[in-house]
Design a protein around this motif. Structure first.
Motif, short mmCIF file in Angstrom:
data_model
loop_
_atom_site.label_atom_id
_atom_site.label_comp_id
_atom_site.label_asym_id
_atom_site.label_seq_id
_atom_site.Cartn_x
_atom_site.Cartn_y
_atom_site.Cartn_z
N ARG A 230 0.84 -1.21 0.00
CA ARG A 230 0.00 0.00 0.00
C ARG A 230 0.86 1.25 0.00
O ARG A 230 0.51 2.26 -0.59
CB ARG A 230 -0.92 0.01 1.22
N ALA A 231 2.02 1.19 0.68
CA ALA A 231 2.91 2.35 0.74
C ALA A 231 3.57 2.63 -0.61
O ALA A 231 3.84 3.77 -0.95
CB ALA A 231 3.98 2.12 1.81
N LYS A 232 3.80 1.56 -1.38
CA LYS A 232 4.55 1.70 -2.64
C LYS A 232 3.67 1.88 -3.86
O LYS A 232 4.06 2.52 -4.83
CB LYS A 232 5.36 0.42 -2.90
N LEU A 233 2.50 1.23 -3.84
CA LEU A 233 1.71 1.12 -5.07
C LEU A 233 0.36 1.80 -4.94
O LEU A 233 -0.28 1.72 -3.89
CB LEU A 233 1.50 -0.36 -5.42
N PRO A 234 -0.09 2.47 -6.00
CA PRO A 234 -1.39 3.14 -5.93
C PRO A 234 -2.54 2.13 -5.99
O PRO A 234 -2.45 1.13 -6.68
CB PRO A 234 -1.39 4.03 -7.17
N ASP A 235 -3.62 2.42 -5.27
CA ASP A 235 -4.81 1.58 -5.29
C ASP A 235 -5.56 1.85 -6.60
O ASP A 235 -5.95 2.98 -6.87
CB ASP A 235 -5.68 1.97 -4.08
N PRO A 236 -5.76 0.80 -7.44
CA PRO A 236 -6.43 1.02 -8.73
C PRO A 236 -7.82 1.64 -8.58
O PRO A 236 -8.31 2.28 -9.51
CB PRO A 236 -6.54 -0.38 -9.34
N ALA A 237 -8.46 1.43 -7.41
CA ALA A 237 -9.79 2.02 -7.21
C ALA A 237 -9.70 3.54 -7.12
O ALA A 237 -10.67 4.25 -7.36
CB ALA A 237 -10.43 1.45 -5.95
N VAL A 238 -8.52 4.06 -6.77
CA VAL A 238 -8.34 5.50 -6.61
C VAL A 238 -7.64 6.10 -7.83
O VAL A 238 -8.03 7.14 -8.34
CB VAL A 238 -7.49 5.79 -5.33
N ILE A 239 -6.57 5.45 -8.29
CA ILE A 239 -5.83 5.94 -9.45
C ILE A 239 -5.54 4.76 -10.38
O ILE A 239 -4.93 3.77 -9.97
CB ILE A 239 -4.54 6.69 -9.02
N GLY A 240 -6.04 4.85 -11.61
CA GLY A 240 -5.95 3.72 -12.55
C GLY A 240 -4.51 3.31 -12.82
O GLY A 240 -3.65 4.15 -13.08
N ASN A 241 -4.23 2.01 -12.74
CA ASN A 241 -2.89 1.50 -13.06
C ASN A 241 -2.97 -0.01 -13.28
O ASN A 241 -3.97 -0.64 -12.96
CB ASN A 241 -1.89 1.84 -11.95
#
Length: 344
Positions: A230-241
């Motif tokens: 969670r600290a390193k990677l964006p949550d796809p529900a918040v920012i698409g990736n």
């Protein structure tokens, strides 16, 4: 009509909510697969049976650059169960449509360790063997028992073992010889008994040192992995990736020494075969890409390995950015980065 209603055929379906990048694309035909029988019906269908197919799981490893002419198979096979308890392992089975993280959390909830290092990896269970997902010192191949798939030509149901899957680094027979030729419906995983923690990874060792917990159990490691991700990677529900966008390149000792000669800070890991794995994120960051944007696509501020949708991105913009990154890394380091997601 009975056949069609049983088969969940839809037309003109937006795939924007079915891919974690949130890229706009339309499937001309989409079929929901809830079990092996749905795949057989599709194979026997007079019109769709012979049409090209594209298998879609959680859409967390795909970049859609255009509308999809192939018949999109949306895999939604449910189910989580323990199928066998042996002296040396517990075998669990999951439907291919289940969330991978949901499966990991379920096993921990059942008091079964073994998958905790693979927590929070996005996507479905059915996509996990295709990609041979891995993180924090563990790969799916290390816990794989067998899987069921339906052949898209013959409609036959087959069960295959680990050797037949030909697992490699982010690779398997499903990305090679069997690409879009079959639908994985169920996956079985082998959780070794007695459970042993996998704690070689530096981030986990730091968590151990900071917490003072010298003997963490599966739930504790699961919690740490979730925190680190969670600290390193964006949550796809918040920012698409689509998670890590490039594979970490494998180089020879000579290539590794050559780059270290010019860049002593190169992040590299020795492999069992004597070669070295380089951190693609470090290479991209070293070329100054972190936080940069092209159109609606950008490089994530906290982790250069992740490309993100800054809002309204199109697949073409994502690929323009990806190619620019590839060119600059090749120009500086002489290394060609390979995209991890499937580009359609």
């Amino acid at each position: 009509m009975g056949e069609n209603s049983a088969m969940h055929i839809e037309h003109g379906v937006s795939l924007q909510s079915f891919n974690t990048f949130g890229l706009p694309a339309v499937a001309q035909t989409l079929v929901r697969i809830r079990g092996e029988a749905d795949v057989r019906r599709l194979v026997d269908h007079p019109r769709l049976g012979r049409a090209p197919k594209f298998v879609l799981g959680g859409g967390s490893n795909v970049v859609l650059t255009r509308d999809v002419d192939a018949v999109v198979l949306k895999v939604e096979v449910p189910g989580l169960r323990v199928v066998d308890t042996r002296a040396d392992a517990v075998i669990v089975e999951a439907g291919a449509g289940e969330s991978w993280h949901g499966l990991v959390a379920w096993t921990i909830g059942q008091g079964l360790g073994g998958l905790e290092n693979l927590a929070l990896i996005p996507g479905t269970v059915g996509a996990a063997p295709v990609q041979n997902i891995g993180a924090y010192g563990l790969e799916l191949a290390d816990r794989f028992e067998s899987l069921d798939y339906v052949d898209l030509v013959s409609g036959r149901l087959l069960t295959i073992d680990r050797a037949t899957c030909r697992f490699g680094y982010r690779d398997s027979v499903f990305k090679q010889a069997l690409a879009d030729k079959c639908v994985i419906t169920r996956v079985r995983l082998r959780l070794p008994r007695p459970w042993r923690p996998v704690l070689d990874y530096i981030d986990l060792q730091r968590r151990m040192a900071d917490s003072g917990i010298g003997d963490p159990g599966p739930q504790q490691i699961f919690d740490w992995v979730v925190e680190v991700r969670r600290a390193k990677l964006p949550d796809p529900a918040v920012i698409g990736n689509a998670g890590s966008f490039f594979k970490n390149p494998i180089v020879t000792p000579e290539q590794c020494r050559d780059i270290i000669g010019r860049d002593p800070h190169l992040v590299h890991y020795p492999m069992d075969d004597g070669n070295f794995k380089l951190a693609a994120g470090w290479l991209i960051d070293a070329c100054g890409w972190k936080g940069k944007t092209v159109g609606g696509a950008g490089v994530y501020e906290k982790q250069a390995l992740v490309l993100v949708n800054r809002g309204g991105a199109r697949g073409a913009e994502v690929m323009t950015l990806a190619r620019a990154i590839q060119e600059s890394v090749y120009g500086r380091f002489g290394i060609r980065l390979e995209p991890e997601p499937v580009v359609l």
